[in-house]
Design a protein around this motif. Structure first.
Motif, mmCIF file in Angstrom:
data_model
loop_
_atom_site.group_PDB
_atom_site.id
_atom_site.type_symbol
_atom_site.label_atom_id
_atom_site.label_comp_id
_atom_site.label_asym_id
_atom_site.label_seq_id
_atom_site.Cartn_x
_atom_site.Cartn_y
_atom_site.Cartn_z
ATOM 1 N N ALA A 1 0.829 -1.204 0.000
ATOM 2 C CA ALA A 1 0.000 0.000 0.000
ATOM 3 C C ALA A 1 0.868 1.260 0.000
ATOM 4 N N ASP A 2 1.961 1.223 0.767
ATOM 5 C CA ASP A 2 2.867 2.378 0.793
ATOM 6 C C ASP A 2 3.436 2.663 -0.590
ATOM 7 N N LEU A 3 3.868 1.607 -1.261
ATOM 8 C CA LEU A 3 4.472 1.799 -2.577
ATOM 9 C C LEU A 3 3.446 2.263 -3.605
ATOM 10 N N ARG A 4 2.236 1.670 -3.530
ATOM 11 C CA ARG A 4 1.198 2.065 -4.490
ATOM 12 C C ARG A 4 0.755 3.502 -4.264
ATOM 13 N N ALA A 5 0.604 3.880 -3.020
ATOM 14 C CA ALA A 5 0.069 5.203 -2.717
ATOM 15 C C ALA A 5 1.145 6.284 -2.806
ATOM 16 N N GLY A 6 2.412 5.871 -2.611
ATOM 17 C CA GLY A 6 3.485 6.848 -2.669
ATOM 18 C C GLY A 6 3.404 7.856 -1.540
ATOM 19 N N ARG A 7 2.885 7.467 -0.394
ATOM 20 C CA ARG A 7 2.739 8.390 0.729
ATOM 21 C C ARG A 7 2.868 7.602 2.023
ATOM 22 N N ASN A 8 2.842 8.337 3.135
ATOM 23 C CA ASN A 8 2.994 7.692 4.434
ATOM 24 C C ASN A 8 1.838 8.059 5.357
ATOM 25 N N ALA A 9 0.642 8.156 4.801
ATOM 26 C CA ALA A 9 -0.532 8.435 5.626
ATOM 27 C C ALA A 9 -0.854 7.204 6.469
ATOM 28 N N PRO A 10 -1.387 7.385 7.666
ATOM 29 C CA PRO A 10 -1.726 6.233 8.516
ATOM 30 C C PRO A 10 -2.713 5.302 7.827
ATOM 31 N N HIS A 11 -2.382 4.036 7.779
ATOM 32 C CA HIS A 11 -3.272 3.046 7.195
ATOM 33 C C HIS A 11 -2.849 1.669 7.671
ATOM 34 N N LEU B 1 -12.431 2.838 24.410
ATOM 35 C CA LEU B 1 -13.415 2.506 23.378
ATOM 36 C C LEU B 1 -14.340 3.675 23.035
ATOM 37 N N PRO B 2 -14.796 4.470 24.008
ATOM 38 C CA PRO B 2 -15.679 5.589 23.651
ATOM 39 C C PRO B 2 -15.050 6.646 22.747
ATOM 40 N N VAL B 3 -13.696 6.759 22.726
ATOM 41 C CA VAL B 3 -13.085 7.791 21.888
ATOM 42 C C VAL B 3 -12.573 7.246 20.556
ATOM 43 N N LEU B 4 -12.559 5.913 20.385
ATOM 44 C CA LEU B 4 -12.027 5.353 19.149
ATOM 45 C C LEU B 4 -12.803 5.769 17.889
ATOM 46 N N PRO B 5 -14.121 5.965 17.968
ATOM 47 C CA PRO B 5 -14.794 6.457 16.753
ATOM 48 C C PRO B 5 -14.209 7.767 16.231
ATOM 49 N N ASP B 6 -13.759 8.643 17.128
ATOM 50 C CA ASP B 6 -13.140 9.891 16.682
ATOM 51 C C ASP B 6 -11.827 9.619 15.955
ATOM 52 N N PHE B 7 -11.049 8.650 16.473
ATOM 53 C CA PHE B 7 -9.795 8.294 15.793
ATOM 54 C C PHE B 7 -10.091 7.724 14.409
ATOM 55 N N LEU B 8 -11.062 6.830 14.322
ATOM 56 C CA LEU B 8 -11.393 6.207 13.044
ATOM 57 C C LEU B 8 -11.901 7.234 12.033
ATOM 58 N N ALA B 9 -12.635 8.229 12.516
ATOM 59 C CA ALA B 9 -13.113 9.287 11.613
ATOM 60 C C ALA B 9 -11.951 10.127 11.104
ATOM 61 N N GLN B 10 -10.949 10.308 11.959
ATOM 62 C CA GLN B 10 -9.793 11.114 11.577
ATOM 63 C C GLN B 10 -8.853 10.361 10.641
ATOM 64 N N TYR B 11 -8.800 9.014 10.810
ATOM 65 C CA TYR B 11 -7.895 8.197 9.997
ATOM 66 C C TYR B 11 -8.687 7.056 9.362
ATOM 67 N N PRO B 12 -9.380 7.331 8.290
ATOM 68 C CA PRO B 12 -10.300 6.344 7.706
ATOM 69 C C PRO B 12 -9.630 5.116 7.104
ATOM 70 N N GLU B 13 -8.315 5.159 6.891
ATOM 71 C CA GLU B 13 -7.633 4.012 6.308
ATOM 72 C C GLU B 13 -6.983 3.106 7.353
ATOM 73 N N VAL B 14 -7.233 3.393 8.633
ATOM 74 C CA VAL B 14 -6.695 2.555 9.716
ATOM 75 C C VAL B 14 -7.803 1.639 10.235
ATOM 76 N N ARG B 15 -7.454 0.374 10.404
ATOM 77 C CA ARG B 15 -8.358 -0.598 11.008
ATOM 78 C C ARG B 15 -7.819 -0.969 12.377
#
Length: 310
Positions: free
Chosen positions: A83-93, A110-124
């Protein structure tokens, strides 16, 4: 050889998830016989059984679980590298694996994780909420959050996040039946509660005559979960000393009453992030560390090496 090993890793991961050769083979596009031969070949090369087979289910052995943790890490790292090579970037994923205790995990993380996921949509996120101690690196976790003193073990990196104060409380029903302690020394005559095997569980700190003193208490009941201990205190089972974040909702609505306030000491627990050395350079982990520091620690703490594993 590399292609064969990758196929073996994918095979054990799918078999662990499916618990069945038939279902795993179907997902992988193989026949059950071909999948069985792949696993047999791998077990022979490793010299150990990875799975116990029965007519109804396939279950990973202890060696199998250890190998699977490494396999999952390798496959995820390969996917992230691509993914890093394809995207050519270092965004969190990618997938970030976290282990955290039940009290902090359920009440604060757990109550604050939705905010993290909204901020970094490519992180699971793959989060294990458990009070069982785990080998962070060996079990394939990227991050462990620990509330309290750290145990000595393999070298990890520790990042202090916050200091959590503790309070001494009891339910109104308990205080009606047994009376309210007028002095820390009175605790010797009361039912006190503690988390099993926690450090200094039977020694509680207070400020007496301007000096910090440790008061010995006798815990008639010890449980292995902070949340379970809170439930026992709420039911009137005794006096409890716990983190304020866990007690505060019950203090606010009167289900618990703080006691011995004039003798309150600087009684705190550190919240620490632990991770294998080098991982802090991963964008997904760096993003989570900064997120946690902003939410719980205010000013960001420096990363430093330590000799702790928990």
């Amino acid at each position: 050889m590399v292609t064969t090993q990758t196929a073996e890793l994918l095979a054990v991961l799918q078999l662990r998830q499916s618990g069945s050769f038939t279902r795993a083979a179907d997902t992988l596009g193989l026949t059950p016989s071909a999948l069985s031969k792949t696993v047999d070949r791998l077990e022979k090369r490793l010299g150990t059984r990875l799975f116990e087979r029965s007519t109804r289910r396939v279950v990973a052995t202890a060696d199998g679980e250890r190998f699977i943790a490494h396999a999952r890490r390798i496959i995820d790292d390969l996917a992230e590298a691509e993914a890093d090579l394809r995207a050519g970037r270092n965004a969190p994923h990618g997938t970030l694996r976290i282990t955290v205790g039940t009290a902090f995990g359920n009440q604060l993380l757990l109550p604050v994780l939705p905010d993290f996921l909204a901020q970094y949509p490519e992180v699971r996120l793959d989060v294990s909420v458990t009070d069982r101690l785990v080998d962070v690196a060996g079990a394939g976790y990227d991050l462990a959050l620990r509330l309290g003193p750290l145990g000595a073990a393999d070298r990890l990196v520790a990042r202090p996040l916050a200091i959590m104060p503790r309070k001494v409380c009891a339910a109104p029903a308990y205080l009606r039946r047994h009376g309210t302690p007028a002095h820390p020394a009175d605790l010797a005559r009361h039912q006190c509660l503690s988390v099993a095997e926690s450090e200094n569980a039977d020694q509680w700190p207070f400020m007496i005559d301007g000096q910090p003193q440790w008061i010995g208490v006798s815990a008639r009941v010890a449980v292995d979960s902070a949340e379970s201990l809170l439930s026992l205190a709420l039911a009137g089972g005794g006096i409890v000393r716990q983190s304020a974040f866990l007690l505060q909702p019950a203090l606010d609505d009167g289900r618990l009453i703080e006691i011995l306030q004039p003798w309150r000491a600087n009684d705190t627990l550190p919240l620490t992030a632990l991770f294998p050395a080098g991982r802090q350079h991963q964008a997904k982990l760096a993003a989570m560390l900064d997120f946690l520091a902003a939410r719980f620690g205010g000013e960001r703490a420096a990363v430093r090496p330590t000799d702790h594993k928990r």
